[in-house]
Design an enzyme around this catalytic site. Structure first.
Site, mmCIF file in Angstrom:
data_model
loop_
_atom_site.group_PDB
_atom_site.id
_atom_site.type_symbol
_atom_site.label_atom_id
_atom_site.label_comp_id
_atom_site.label_asym_id
_atom_site.label_seq_id
_atom_site.Cartn_x
_atom_site.Cartn_y
_atom_site.Cartn_z
ATOM 1 N N THR A 11 0.808 -1.223 0.000
ATOM 2 C CA THR A 11 0.000 0.000 0.000
ATOM 3 C C THR A 11 0.843 1.275 0.000
ATOM 4 O O THR A 11 0.300 2.368 -0.069
ATOM 5 C CB THR A 11 -0.934 0.023 1.235
ATOM 6 O OG1 THR A 11 -0.114 -0.100 2.409
ATOM 7 C CG2 THR A 11 -1.924 -1.122 1.197
ATOM 8 N N ARG A 99 21.869 -3.814 2.105
ATOM 9 C CA ARG A 99 22.585 -3.521 0.859
ATOM 10 C C ARG A 99 24.090 -3.721 0.954
ATOM 11 O O ARG A 99 24.717 -4.155 0.000
ATOM 12 C CB ARG A 99 22.296 -2.083 0.406
ATOM 13 C CG ARG A 99 20.895 -1.900 -0.144
ATOM 14 C CD ARG A 99 20.677 -0.461 -0.576
ATOM 15 N NE ARG A 99 19.297 -0.247 -0.950
ATOM 16 C CZ ARG A 99 18.592 0.842 -0.610
ATOM 17 N NH1 ARG A 99 19.152 1.805 0.107
ATOM 18 N NH2 ARG A 99 17.345 0.956 -0.990
ATOM 19 N N CYS A 129 17.372 4.513 -4.754
ATOM 20 C CA CYS A 129 16.899 5.086 -6.022
ATOM 21 C C CYS A 129 17.889 6.070 -6.639
ATOM 22 O O CYS A 129 17.926 6.231 -7.861
ATOM 23 C CB CYS A 129 15.547 5.757 -5.835
ATOM 24 S SG CYS A 129 15.440 6.864 -4.430
ATOM 25 N N GLN A 156 16.983 15.402 -6.549
ATOM 26 C CA GLN A 156 16.090 14.320 -6.161
ATOM 27 C C GLN A 156 14.661 14.776 -5.936
ATOM 28 O O GLN A 156 14.416 15.796 -5.294
ATOM 29 C CB GLN A 156 16.618 13.644 -4.889
ATOM 30 C CG GLN A 156 17.916 12.909 -5.135
ATOM 31 C CD GLN A 156 18.474 12.224 -3.904
ATOM 32 O OE1 GLN A 156 19.668 12.342 -3.641
ATOM 33 N NE2 GLN A 156 17.648 11.507 -3.154
ATOM 34 N N GLY A 160 10.861 10.471 -3.343
ATOM 35 C CA GLY A 160 11.885 9.663 -2.686
ATOM 36 C C GLY A 160 11.654 9.604 -1.188
ATOM 37 O O GLY A 160 12.078 8.662 -0.520
ATOM 38 N N LYS A 224 25.423 6.297 0.268
ATOM 39 C CA LYS A 224 24.816 5.197 -0.489
ATOM 40 C C LYS A 224 25.267 5.223 -1.942
ATOM 41 O O LYS A 224 25.594 4.179 -2.521
ATOM 42 C CB LYS A 224 23.282 5.287 -0.428
ATOM 43 C CG LYS A 224 22.692 4.871 0.905
ATOM 44 C CD LYS A 224 21.180 5.093 0.935
ATOM 45 C CE LYS A 224 20.647 4.866 2.339
ATOM 46 N NZ LYS A 224 19.179 5.081 2.402
ATOM 47 N N HIS A 253 14.293 11.265 -10.344
ATOM 48 C CA HIS A 253 15.566 11.812 -9.894
ATOM 49 C C HIS A 253 16.427 12.124 -11.120
ATOM 50 O O HIS A 253 16.401 11.385 -12.114
ATOM 51 C CB HIS A 253 16.338 10.794 -9.039
ATOM 52 C CG HIS A 253 15.775 10.573 -7.661
ATOM 53 N ND1 HIS A 253 14.721 11.291 -7.138
ATOM 54 C CD2 HIS A 253 16.154 9.699 -6.683
ATOM 55 C CE1 HIS A 253 14.483 10.864 -5.901
ATOM 56 N NE2 HIS A 253 15.329 9.900 -5.604
#
Ligand code: 2RA
Length: 350
Positions: A11, A99, A129, A156, A160, A224, A253
């Site tokens: 959702t 990650r 992303c 960005q 996000g 990241k 982005h």
């Protein structure tokens, strides 16, 4: 039979895009089970043209699931992806929880699909992303020229930061529309009031801070981009510097990229590679006003590249402008592609 897929976080902002993507792509799935927090259980959502009732996240919800996608906050993934894996599912996780775990592959199918096969924890991670919005194009250029350094700035979109980010920008745009705000120090900040998930007003503004503050002034988003680019490309020593900036765009982005290579580059060779790379669209004819912008790219699957130039002071470096839909390739689409790689493996197609 066809494998069973679970969508955890069905959702949310990414989950919603995921259901659309699953309805559009080749149908490799048997049952698609929709899972969300108990608060959303019982809601009916449409996927593949059918109404499916959302079930609450629980151990039993993973019974019989072959692949479980997670589009939930880090702490929810950290707890539940290992549970899904212990129930026999391959977890494809779009949070930051795993990650950088050396026992969890970080996969972008156009760049390192092979890495998805080695998953000691039964978990595969989907990159952030911001990394994803440029890495397919960088992977293609790296394969040809050998990448040695990336210096990027991001632009960005507010989605996000999830639905809250989108709602915040929309509410602020209403407050500034038709006014003459943006001419005096602080006038926009006073007018918009609450800045929601952002550390400054998003309407009529740019904010040079995305994510959370980490060591030495870097943000989580900037780290990241660095760490994930290195892992995906298999270049642990790659020099990477990022400055991540939030702009008043709903979705998609963009990044400016200074990419330095081992070998000399030409714009013509870069054009040829980018024009033929799977998942990349070259849109680079500035004389005709042709370059990617978020307003044109949103809702599409590829990574769009334009404004390709050779650095004036360095024959080994290129400057590029890249756009990618942060909810599609930046999140849901890449997760769906990874899940399809696993489905092909499970059904012996790969
Ligand atoms: C952002 N990359 O754009 C983050 C979302 N994961 O805020």
């Amino acid at each position: 039979g066809k494998p069973t897929l679970a969508v955890v976080g069905a959702t949310g902002a990414v989950g919603t895009v995921m259901l659309g993507i699953l309805s559009e792509r080749a149908d490799v799935w048997g049952e698609i089970r929709l899972i969300a927090s108990p608060r959303s259980a019982g809601r009916k959502l449409t996927v593949r043209g059918e109404q499916v009732e959302v079930v609450a996240l629980s151990e039993e919800a993973f019974e019989g699931v072959d692949v479980a996608m997670f589009d939930v906050p880090d702490e929810v993934s950290a707890q539940w992806a290992p549970i899904a894996a212990s129930k026999g599912a391959v977890a494809v996780d779009n949070s930051g929880a795993f990650r950088m775990d050396p026992n969890v592959p970080l996969v972008v199918p156009e760049v390192n699909a092979h890495a998805a096969r080695v998953r000691p924890r039964g978990i595969i991670s989907n990159p952030n992303c911001t990394t994803l919005s440029m890495i397919v194009a960088m992977g293609a250029l790296h394969a040809e020229f050998g990448l040695s350094e990336l210096i990027v700035s991001s632009y960005q979109a507010v989605s996000g930061a999830g639905k809250e980010g989108v709602d915040t920008l929309r509410e602020q745009l209403v407050k500034v529309a038709g006014t003459e705000l943006g001419t005096q120090p602080g006038d926009v900040r006073r007018a918009v009031g609450d800045t929601g998930p952002f550390p400054g007003p998003m309407a009529l503004n740019v904010v040079p801070f995305a994510g959370s503050l980490k060591e030495d002034g870097w943000t989580s988003e900037e780290l990241k981009v660095r760490n994930e680019s290195r892992k995906i490309l298999g270049l642990p020593g790659l020099r990477v510097t990022a400055t991540c900036v939030r702009v008043p765009v709903i979705t998609t982005h963009s990044l400016t990229v200074h990419a330095r290579f081992e070998n000399e580059v030409t714009v013509a060779a870069a054009h040829e590679i980018l024009a033929s790379a799977p998942g990349v669209v070259l849109c680079d004819n500035p004389a005709k006003g042709e370059f990617p912008t978020p307003a044109d790219v949103v809702g599409t699957d590829p990574t769009w590249v334009g404004r390709v130039r050779r650095s004036m002071d360095d024959p080994n470096a290129l400057e590029l402008f890249v756009c990618g839909d942060n909810l599609r390739k930046g999140a849901a689409l890449n997760t769906a592609q990874i899940a399809e790689v696993v489905a092909a493996e499970l059904t012996g197609v790969a």
